[in-house]
Scaffold this motif. Structure first.
Motif, PDB file in Angstrom:
ATOM      1  N   LEU A  26      10.884 -25.642   5.415  1.00 24.19           N
ATOM      2  CA  LEU A  26       9.758 -24.473   5.251  1.00 24.19           C
ATOM      3  C   LEU A  26       8.737 -24.863   4.471  1.00 24.19           C
ATOM      4  CD1 LEU A  26      10.194 -21.656   6.539  1.00 24.19           C
ATOM      5  CD2 LEU A  26      10.990 -20.783   4.434  1.00 24.19           C
ATOM      6  N   TRP A  27       8.829 -25.407   3.402  1.00 24.04           N
ATOM      7  CA  TRP A  27       7.821 -26.056   2.755  1.00 24.04           C
ATOM      8  C   TRP A  27       6.845 -26.777   3.304  1.00 24.04           C
ATOM      9  CZ3 TRP A  27       4.722 -25.335  -1.273  1.00 24.04           C
ATOM     10  CH2 TRP A  27       3.811 -26.329  -1.641  1.00 24.04           C
ATOM     11  N   SER A  28       7.382 -27.843   4.301  1.00 27.14           N
ATOM     12  CA  SER A  28       6.545 -28.664   4.728  1.00 27.14           C
ATOM     13  C   SER A  28       5.758 -28.191   5.990  1.00 27.14           C
ATOM     14  CB  SER A  28       7.319 -29.917   5.117  1.00 27.14           C
ATOM     15  OG  SER A  28       8.436 -29.654   6.212  1.00 27.14           O
ATOM     16  N   SER A  29       6.457 -27.068   6.903  1.00 27.84           N
ATOM     17  CA  SER A  29       6.015 -26.597   7.798  1.00 27.84           C
ATOM     18  C   SER A  29       5.010 -25.489   7.764  1.00 27.84           C
ATOM     19  CB  SER A  29       7.042 -26.331   8.885  1.00 27.84           C
ATOM     20  OG  SER A  29       7.717 -25.430   8.037  1.00 27.84           O
ATOM     21  N   VAL A  30       5.418 -24.608   6.832  1.00 28.33           N
ATOM     22  CA  VAL A  30       4.770 -23.529   6.582  1.00 28.33           C
ATOM     23  C   VAL A  30       3.999 -23.370   5.152  1.00 28.33           C
ATOM     24  CG1 VAL A  30       5.097 -20.775   6.427  1.00 28.33           C
ATOM     25  CG2 VAL A  30       6.567 -22.090   7.821  1.00 28.33           C
ATOM     26  N   GLY A  31       4.529 -24.389   4.189  1.00 28.24           N
ATOM     27  CA  GLY A  31       3.936 -24.290   2.932  1.00 28.24           C
ATOM     28  C   GLY A  31       4.427 -23.190   2.170  1.00 28.24           C
ATOM     29  N   MET A  32       5.670 -22.738   1.974  1.00 27.26           N
ATOM     30  CA  MET A  32       5.910 -21.762   1.147  1.00 27.26           C
ATOM     31  C   MET A  32       7.142 -22.348   0.582  1.00 27.26           C
ATOM     32  SD  MET A  32       6.633 -18.411   3.496  1.00 27.26           S
ATOM     33  CE  MET A  32       7.784 -17.613   2.526  1.00 27.26           C
ATOM     34  N   VAL A  33       7.298 -22.152  -0.904  1.00 24.35           N
ATOM     35  CA  VAL A  33       8.718 -22.424  -1.522  1.00 24.35           C
ATOM     36  C   VAL A  33       9.440 -20.832  -1.235  1.00 24.35           C
ATOM     37  CG1 VAL A  33       9.832 -22.881  -3.285  1.00 24.35           C
ATOM     38  CG2 VAL A  33       7.754 -23.973  -2.954  1.00 24.35           C
ATOM     39  N   MET A 187       2.916 -29.019  10.605  1.00 25.91           N
ATOM     40  CA  MET A 187       2.996 -29.630   9.433  1.00 25.91           C
ATOM     41  C   MET A 187       2.031 -30.686   8.871  1.00 25.91           C
ATOM     42  SD  MET A 187       7.051 -31.148   9.391  1.00 25.91           S
ATOM     43  CE  MET A 187       8.257 -30.191   9.375  1.00 25.91           C
ATOM     44  N   GLN A 188       1.801 -31.689   9.795  1.00 25.88           N
ATOM     45  CA  GLN A 188       0.942 -32.705   9.566  1.00 25.88           C
ATOM     46  C   GLN A 188      -0.567 -32.307   9.474  1.00 25.88           C
ATOM     47  OE1 GLN A 188       1.957 -35.943  12.186  1.00 25.88           O
ATOM     48  NE2 GLN A 188       4.020 -35.668  11.999  1.00 25.88           N
ATOM     49  N   ASN A 189      -0.957 -31.196   9.997  1.00 23.61           N
ATOM     50  CA  ASN A 189      -2.301 -30.846  10.097  1.00 23.61           C
ATOM     51  C   ASN A 189      -2.477 -29.590  10.760  1.00 23.61           C
ATOM     52  OD1 ASN A 189      -5.229 -30.770  10.393  1.00 23.61           O
ATOM     53  ND2 ASN A 189      -5.317 -32.977  10.980  1.00 23.61           N
ATOM     54  N   MET A 208      11.317 -19.870  10.336  1.00 25.81           N
ATOM     55  CA  MET A 208      11.929 -19.353   9.575  1.00 25.81           C
ATOM     56  C   MET A 208      13.217 -18.839   9.877  1.00 25.81           C
ATOM     57  SD  MET A 208       9.409 -17.241   7.159  1.00 25.81           S
ATOM     58  CE  MET A 208       7.914 -17.989   6.536  1.00 25.81           C
ATOM     59  N   MET A 209      13.160 -18.378  11.228  1.00 25.98           N
ATOM     60  CA  MET A 209      14.502 -17.872  11.698  1.00 25.98           C
ATOM     61  C   MET A 209      15.618 -18.988  11.577  1.00 25.98           C
ATOM     62  SD  MET A 209      13.402 -15.658  15.075  1.00 25.98           S
ATOM     63  CE  MET A 209      15.236 -15.152  15.627  1.00 25.98           C
ATOM     64  N   LEU A 210      15.156 -20.140  11.921  1.00 20.50           N
ATOM     65  CA  LEU A 210      16.202 -21.630  11.791  1.00 20.50           C
ATOM     66  C   LEU A 210      16.658 -21.514  10.215  1.00 20.50           C
ATOM     67  CD1 LEU A 210      17.074 -23.915  13.244  1.00 20.50           C
ATOM     68  CD2 LEU A 210      15.251 -25.318  12.569  1.00 20.50           C
ATOM     69  N   THR A 211      15.729 -21.477   9.465  1.00 20.04           N
ATOM     70  CA  THR A 211      16.144 -21.988   7.921  1.00 20.04           C
ATOM     71  C   THR A 211      16.847 -20.928   7.632  1.00 20.04           C
ATOM     72  OG1 THR A 211      14.061 -20.976   7.048  1.00 20.04           O
ATOM     73  CG2 THR A 211      14.136 -23.270   7.358  1.00 20.04           C
ATOM     74  N   GLY A 212      16.652 -19.409   7.972  1.00 27.38           N
ATOM     75  CA  GLY A 212      17.442 -18.473   7.605  1.00 27.38           C
ATOM     76  C   GLY A 212      18.835 -18.408   8.290  1.00 27.38           C
ATOM     77  N   ALA A 213      19.156 -19.006   9.509  1.00 28.19           N
ATOM     78  CA  ALA A 213      20.323 -19.199  10.256  1.00 28.19           C
ATOM     79  C   ALA A 213      21.106 -20.485   9.427  1.00 28.19           C
ATOM     80  CB  ALA A 213      20.141 -19.627  11.439  1.00 28.19           C
ATOM     81  N   LEU A 214      20.318 -21.367   8.793  1.00 30.09           N
ATOM     82  CA  LEU A 214      21.063 -22.469   8.331  1.00 30.09           C
ATOM     83  C   LEU A 214      21.607 -22.106   6.885  1.00 30.09           C
ATOM     84  CD1 LEU A 214      18.859 -25.580   8.501  1.00 30.09           C
ATOM     85  CD2 LEU A 214      20.919 -24.992   9.930  1.00 30.09           C
ATOM     86  N   GLY A 250       9.908 -31.530   1.671  1.00 30.48           N
ATOM     87  CA  GLY A 250       9.245 -31.626   2.938  1.00 30.48           C
ATOM     88  C   GLY A 250       9.945 -33.060   3.584  1.00 30.48           C
ATOM     89  N   SER A 251      10.988 -33.688   2.949  1.00 32.23           N
ATOM     90  CA  SER A 251      11.296 -34.841   3.890  1.00 32.23           C
ATOM     91  C   SER A 251      12.746 -34.471   4.013  1.00 32.23           C
ATOM     92  CB  SER A 251      11.194 -35.988   2.917  1.00 32.23           C
ATOM     93  OG  SER A 251      12.372 -36.894   3.299  1.00 32.23           O
ATOM     94  N   VAL A 252      13.159 -34.296   5.378  1.00 33.77           N
ATOM     95  CA  VAL A 252      14.634 -33.980   5.707  1.00 33.77           C
ATOM     96  C   VAL A 252      15.508 -35.264   5.354  1.00 33.77           C
ATOM     97  CG1 VAL A 252      16.068 -33.504   7.815  1.00 33.77           C
ATOM     98  CG2 VAL A 252      13.749 -32.332   7.386  1.00 33.77           C
ATOM     99  N   PRO A 253      15.167 -36.338   5.835  1.00 26.76           N
ATOM    100  CA  PRO A 253      16.070 -37.504   5.358  1.00 26.76           C
ATOM    101  C   PRO A 253      16.378 -37.405   3.825  1.00 26.76           C
ATOM    102  CG  PRO A 253      14.512 -38.187   6.606  1.00 26.76           C
ATOM    103  CD  PRO A 253      13.978 -36.851   6.473  1.00 26.76           C
ATOM    104  N   GLY A 254      15.326 -37.371   3.042  1.00 30.90           N
ATOM    105  CA  GLY A 254      15.471 -37.094   1.667  1.00 30.90           C
ATOM    106  C   GLY A 254      16.466 -35.982   1.292  1.00 30.90           C
ATOM    107  N   ALA A 255      16.300 -34.992   1.832  1.00 31.86           N
ATOM    108  CA  ALA A 255      17.223 -33.896   1.514  1.00 31.86           C
ATOM    109  C   ALA A 255      18.536 -34.168   1.806  1.00 31.86           C
ATOM    110  CB  ALA A 255      16.762 -32.312   2.117  1.00 31.86           C
TER     111      ALA A 255
END
Lengths: 308, 233
Positions: A26-33, A187-189, A208-214, A250-255
């Motif tokens: 959500l942070w990397s694509s939408v820019g919100m915490v 995300m990138q631009n 947002m729906m995806l992250t909520g579902a997770l 913003g990094s999925v592998p990092g997470a």
């Protein structure tokens, strides 16, 4: 460290990973915490609880004889929690994104709005259902089985497998679908994406729906161990946020790497006799602070560099 | 008015307290290839960005293909941009608004935003590779790793992926070696228009001399006359 401990660590990693990847994406694509991630968690937990109350007897009536009632109930509860999480994602989208996304200081404003949303939801749950903790039925299996001479808990294995499958599907979808391509473009631009005819408002809703579902899935999985209560989302939120930070926002592998690390630290700290469960948070946060002092970009930066 | 693909009247635009464009009147006919030339910082880019609703504020009428896409606005930067793109305006931004972590192929796919374009995106990619053959070899390379010239080609190629009616090409020569910028400009000139239109903003007049239908000078936020065919050499 015996196998039980390793499975426990992976089990924790799976649940924290679900939360952290949601926050990171959500942070990397939408820019919100998204501070309302904890509220999503609690909301989905309650949805799962009521789904279990309603469907439990039905499942027993219809499928009790076949022995499939437990798995069917587990799938049903999981789906309800996922849908509830996605629904809450839509609410966050409407309240905290759509209203302010092209105004100044969007990251700070959305942080405040989602924090308010989090507090309001917790109060609303308290008001509606009271402070009593509710226990979900243990539908993901009980007991242990022996594997290579070590006893392993069934529900933990189910959690790990379910999470890996689901997260894998999501990541493959992000990598290969058209919607995933659009999400990564935004995300990138964001401006470049707009010039490609990709509306950031339209891509924000599915993410947002995806992250909520997770978060919803994490809620129902963790509720096998922890009770459902209005404030149940606080600890997962804090851990998810800090793991997302540890992994490099913003990094999925990092997470994923961060979640596994934190899971192992939690399991190990709990097993060391003179530390024990009380010191889990302390050790975790000390570790995260140390990593961020040495590497302010988090682990994700490391992975990105080695990939090059 | 009639027969014009793009008709701009009284367009002012700027950022915050700064007014960059001063009531510009400007029109483009279908099938035309024209250049807007002028020094840096005189509003060429702002004109393009105002058409795409990417400036801080703007007012004035912009009629594209019979649809009013202008108006007065001081908020919502970029909110209408995807809609305008879908009407058929393709812009390649200055300095390449480009996705560094996507491959050339994925990048071109991003440009195919309409349903029809997405369906035969492979065909359209091949068409872009015909124009810029060296992109074909680097199909799987990340755009962030390409050279400046290749990146410009990706940017232009992306704009060609869907059926736009109007191409706005901002500074095709910016930051490129003379030989490479000449190649990019030649490729732009070679693109068949048949009924579509192309506007190129450029500060290097010599690059475009004699190659475009019209040249318009831009100075301090005003359009200064129709230069027509100029031959500096």
């Amino acid at each position: 460290m015996d196998a039980g401990l390793i499975v426990y660590a992976l089990y924790l990693a799976a649940i924290y990973g679900l939360m952290a990847i949601g926050i990171s994406l959500l942070w990397s694509s939408v820019g919100m915490v998204n501070m309302a991630h904890g509220a999503t968690f609690a909301f989905a937990g309650y949805a799962a609880y009521f789904a279990a109350i309603w469907a439990g007897p039905l499942a027993k009536d219809w499928l009790g004889a076949t022995g499939w009632s437990q798995p069917a109930l587990a799938v049903f509860i999981g789906l309800v929690a996922i849908c509830a999480g996605a629904l809450f994602g839509v609410v966050i989208y409407l309240v905290a994104y759509l209203t302010i996304h092209d105004k100044q200081n969007f990251p700070v404003r959305s942080l405040i709005i989602t924090l308010a949303l989090n507090l309001a939801t917790v109060q609303m749950l308290l008001w509606a259902f009271g402070p009593q903790q509710k226990a979900l039925p243990r539908v993901f299996g009980v007991g242990r089985f022996d594997w290579l001479g070590m006893s392993i808990r069934v529900d933990q294995v189910v959690t790990i497998v379910a999470t890996t499958l689901l997260l894998g599907t999501v990541l493959v979808w992000l990598r290969h679908s058209r919607r995933g391509l659009e999400i990564r473009a935004v995300m990138q631009n964001a401006e470049g994406a707009a010039l490609c005819g990709i509306s950031s408002r339209k891509t924000a809703l599915p993410i947002m729906m995806l992250t909520g579902a997770l978060a919803g899935l994490a809620a129902v999985l963790l509720s096998q161990n922890v009770f459902v209560s209005p404030t149940a989302g606080v600890t997962p939120l804090i851990k998810g946020l800090t793991i997302a930070l540890l992994g490099g926002l913003g990094s999925v592998p990092g997470a994923v790497a961060g979640a596994v690390l934190i899971g192992f630290i939690e399991a190990a700290t709990g097993a060391i006799p003179f530390l024990g469960q009380r010191y889990v948070l302390f050790v975790q946060f000390t570790f995260i602070v140390c990593v961020l002092l040495i590497r302010p970009r988090g682990l994700g930066g490391l992975l990105d560099e080695t990939r090059e | 008015m009639s027969g014009k693909l793009l008709n701009i009247q009284g367009l002012s635009a700027g950022y915050g307290p700064l007014r960059v464009l001063h009531e510009i009147d400007f029109s483009v006919a279908a099938g035309e290839r024209l250049a807007i030339v002028g020094l840096n910082g005189h509003g060429k880019t702002t004109l393009f960005r105002a058409i795409m609703h990417l400036v801080g504020w703007q007012q004035g009428s912009i009629v594209f293909d019979g649809t009013e896409i202008g108006g007065t606005r001081s908020l919502g930067e970029g909110r209408r941009t995807p809609g305008i793109v879908r009407l058929g305006v393709a812009m390649t931004p200055q300095g390449d608004a480009i996705f560094p972590g996507l491959t050339v192929k994925q990048h071109l796919d991003c440009g195919a935003y309409t349903k029809a374009a997405w369906r035969d995106r492979a065909l359209r990619r091949d068409h872009v590779y015909d124009i810029f053959p060296q992109l074909k070899e680097r199909e799987q390379a990340y755009v962030g790793k390409l050279s400046g010239g290749e990146r410009r080609m990706v940017s232009v190629g992306r704009a060609l992926m869907a059926d736009a009616k109007l191409y706005l090409i901002d500074e095709p020569s910016l930051g490129l070696a003379p030989r490479i910028s000449q190649r990019v400009v030649d490729a732009l000139i070679d693109i068949g228009l048949d009924g579509r239109a192309m506007v190129i903003a450029e500060q290097n007049v010599a690059l475009l001399t004699g190659k475009v239908d019209r040249m318009i000078g831009m100075h301090a936020g005003h359009l200064r006359g129709d230069v027509g065919h100029v031959d500096l050499l």
